[in-house]
Design a protein around this motif. Sequence first.
Motif, mmCIF file in Angstrom:
data_model
loop_
_atom_site.group_PDB
_atom_site.id
_atom_site.type_symbol
_atom_site.label_atom_id
_atom_site.label_comp_id
_atom_site.label_asym_id
_atom_site.label_seq_id
_atom_site.Cartn_x
_atom_site.Cartn_y
_atom_site.Cartn_z
ATOM 1 N N LEU B 10 28.436 26.236 43.521
ATOM 2 C CA LEU B 10 28.303 27.597 44.044
ATOM 3 C C LEU B 10 29.404 28.504 43.483
ATOM 4 C CD1 LEU B 10 26.738 29.540 45.799
ATOM 5 C CD2 LEU B 10 28.042 28.798 47.778
ATOM 6 N N MET B 11 30.617 27.941 43.324
ATOM 7 C CA MET B 11 31.696 28.723 42.720
ATOM 8 C C MET B 11 31.310 29.176 41.315
ATOM 9 S SD MET B 11 35.262 26.878 43.878
ATOM 10 C CE MET B 11 36.021 27.342 42.305
ATOM 11 N N ARG B 12 30.727 28.258 40.548
ATOM 12 C CA ARG B 12 30.317 28.595 39.172
ATOM 13 C C ARG B 12 29.281 29.714 39.171
ATOM 14 N NH1 ARG B 12 34.097 27.255 38.568
ATOM 15 N NH2 ARG B 12 35.029 25.251 38.170
ATOM 16 N N LEU B 13 28.369 29.688 40.139
ATOM 17 C CA LEU B 13 27.344 30.739 40.211
ATOM 18 C C LEU B 13 27.973 32.086 40.565
ATOM 19 C CD1 LEU B 13 24.459 28.787 41.992
ATOM 20 C CD2 LEU B 13 24.439 29.646 39.653
ATOM 21 N N PHE B 14 28.874 32.075 41.552
ATOM 22 C CA PHE B 14 29.537 33.330 41.933
ATOM 23 C C PHE B 14 30.356 33.890 40.767
ATOM 24 C CE2 PHE B 14 29.328 32.346 46.715
ATOM 25 C CZ PHE B 14 28.409 33.348 46.944
ATOM 26 N N ARG B 16 29.666 33.986 37.793
ATOM 27 C CA ARG B 16 28.844 34.662 36.791
ATOM 28 C C ARG B 16 28.731 36.156 37.063
ATOM 29 N NH1 ARG B 16 24.673 30.515 35.441
ATOM 30 N NH2 ARG B 16 23.225 32.185 34.926
ATOM 31 N N PHE B 17 28.990 36.576 38.314
ATOM 32 C CA PHE B 17 28.873 37.998 38.634
ATOM 33 C C PHE B 17 29.974 38.792 37.945
ATOM 34 C CE2 PHE B 17 26.418 36.228 42.118
ATOM 35 C CZ PHE B 17 25.402 37.161 42.269
ATOM 36 N N ILE B 20 33.903 39.078 39.188
ATOM 37 C CA ILE B 20 34.261 37.944 40.041
ATOM 38 C C ILE B 20 34.867 36.845 39.175
ATOM 39 C CG2 ILE B 20 33.423 36.248 41.723
ATOM 40 C CD1 ILE B 20 33.003 39.036 42.713
ATOM 41 N N GLU B 22 37.580 33.300 38.826
ATOM 42 C CA GLU B 22 37.640 31.984 39.456
ATOM 43 C C GLU B 22 38.179 32.065 40.894
ATOM 44 O OE1 GLU B 22 39.599 29.153 36.917
ATOM 45 O OE2 GLU B 22 39.978 27.838 38.634
ATOM 46 N N ARG B 26 36.169 31.324 44.425
ATOM 47 C CA ARG B 26 36.654 30.290 45.343
ATOM 48 C C ARG B 26 36.785 30.872 46.753
ATOM 49 N NH1 ARG B 26 42.571 29.171 44.157
ATOM 50 N NH2 ARG B 26 41.778 28.454 42.159
ATOM 51 N N MET B 28 35.290 33.439 47.971
ATOM 52 C CA MET B 28 33.979 33.771 48.524
ATOM 53 C C MET B 28 33.313 32.537 49.132
ATOM 54 S SD MET B 28 32.423 36.422 45.714
ATOM 55 C CE MET B 28 30.860 36.708 46.568
ATOM 56 N N VAL B 29 33.371 31.421 48.396
ATOM 57 C CA VAL B 29 32.719 30.210 48.905
ATOM 58 C C VAL B 29 33.414 29.739 50.182
ATOM 59 C CG1 VAL B 29 32.122 27.825 48.424
ATOM 60 C CG2 VAL B 29 31.939 29.519 46.619
#
Lengths: 205, 205
Positions: B10-14, B16-17, B20, B22, B26, B28-29
């Motif tokens: 999920l961190m990797r997906l976030f 991509r925005f 945002i 690293e 982190r 956000m998750v």
Amino acid sequence: MALSKPLEDLMRLFERFPGIGEKSARRMVLFLLQQPKGFSEALAEGIRKCSSSLHPCSICGNITDDDPCSICSDPFRDKSTLCIVESVEDLITLEQAGIYNGLYFVLGMLYSPLEGEEVSPQVLERLVKRVSQGDIKEVILAFSPKVEGELTMNLITSVLDPLPVTVSRLSYGLPVGGSVSFADRTTLHAALEARTCLKRGEGRQ
Amino acid sequence: MALSKPLEDLMRLFERFPGIGEKSARRMVLFLLQQPKGFSEALAEGIRKCSSSLHPCSICGNITDDDPCSICSDPFRDKSTLCIVESVEDLITLEQAGIYNGLYFVLGMLYSPLEGEEVSPQVLERLVKRVSQGDIKEVILAFSPKVEGELTMNLITSVLDPLPVTVSRLSYGLPVGGSVSFADRTTLHAALEARTCLKRGEGRQ
């Protein structure tokens, strides 16, 4: 304002995240709409999965989908060192730095009397129990260098006083890559106090 | 690194925005995991809903779940003014400011010869067709004041030249609330050129 409802609803949800304001939320939603459909599917699924499968490790408090977490159950980690951190975020930061191979204990908070926040007796009890078990020889306190961090270090040091373990804290000083001229007075003072000897003067008498 | 897989995925997906990194991802998750379950359900659902129900308005290009969008179909909007914007993001910014009551046309890009980006003939054709239809009396160009914005304004002005419509652009000058001493040279120049007369000198001869 004439935004469509799904767009506005999602913006409001993104805005709830820390550090995400109105403009960032808007940009995130518009970015999302420009991605292939697979991306939003993966994101929605990832969010569901995280929220359903993750929980705190019963030993250290790390966030995990297994229990105990992969750190606590890793046979190659040094089981004699326990690093106490304020939050899972700090734990992840240390892990991602790849500089520490011991175990962790997430305190979940700092002692902050000004904000009326105490470290609960239950947490301290859990900590003492954890340190007493196994082969812990050293406890490293890795709190942020601020008043609450210092107070929490004092508290934990006194709580662990009866146990036969070493207690240490991270060093304070100049951030590497930083500059002396940008350092604040308190950091300079700490860096001077904790200066590292490079060559010891031989007695010449 | 020993993060659990759902967390890391999920961190990797976030990450991509846009905007945002690293650390934000982190945070956000971890924030997500601290929220009641309803929040992540709503977020996942909101993402799915946006990506399945939103599409560009066939008239203006705004993002919408209806067609035409709520702006194009609003009987109370001024149908004689058409504001041309680069992106839906700019459209939303103007809408949220609540200062404009006409219609829009989303160009989708700027003319940027240095990056090899042209405004496609199809888009220009759509624009000419749009401006020819209905009762458009004025076209307002609302592009960001930079080289690509200027070039695009020139292009559109010449494309619309044969049509009996007024073409204007947003004014340039000091941002309100800003300060003269922080303004850059180009902005100061623009502000001087486009100065507003407060009192006209009477002839005294």
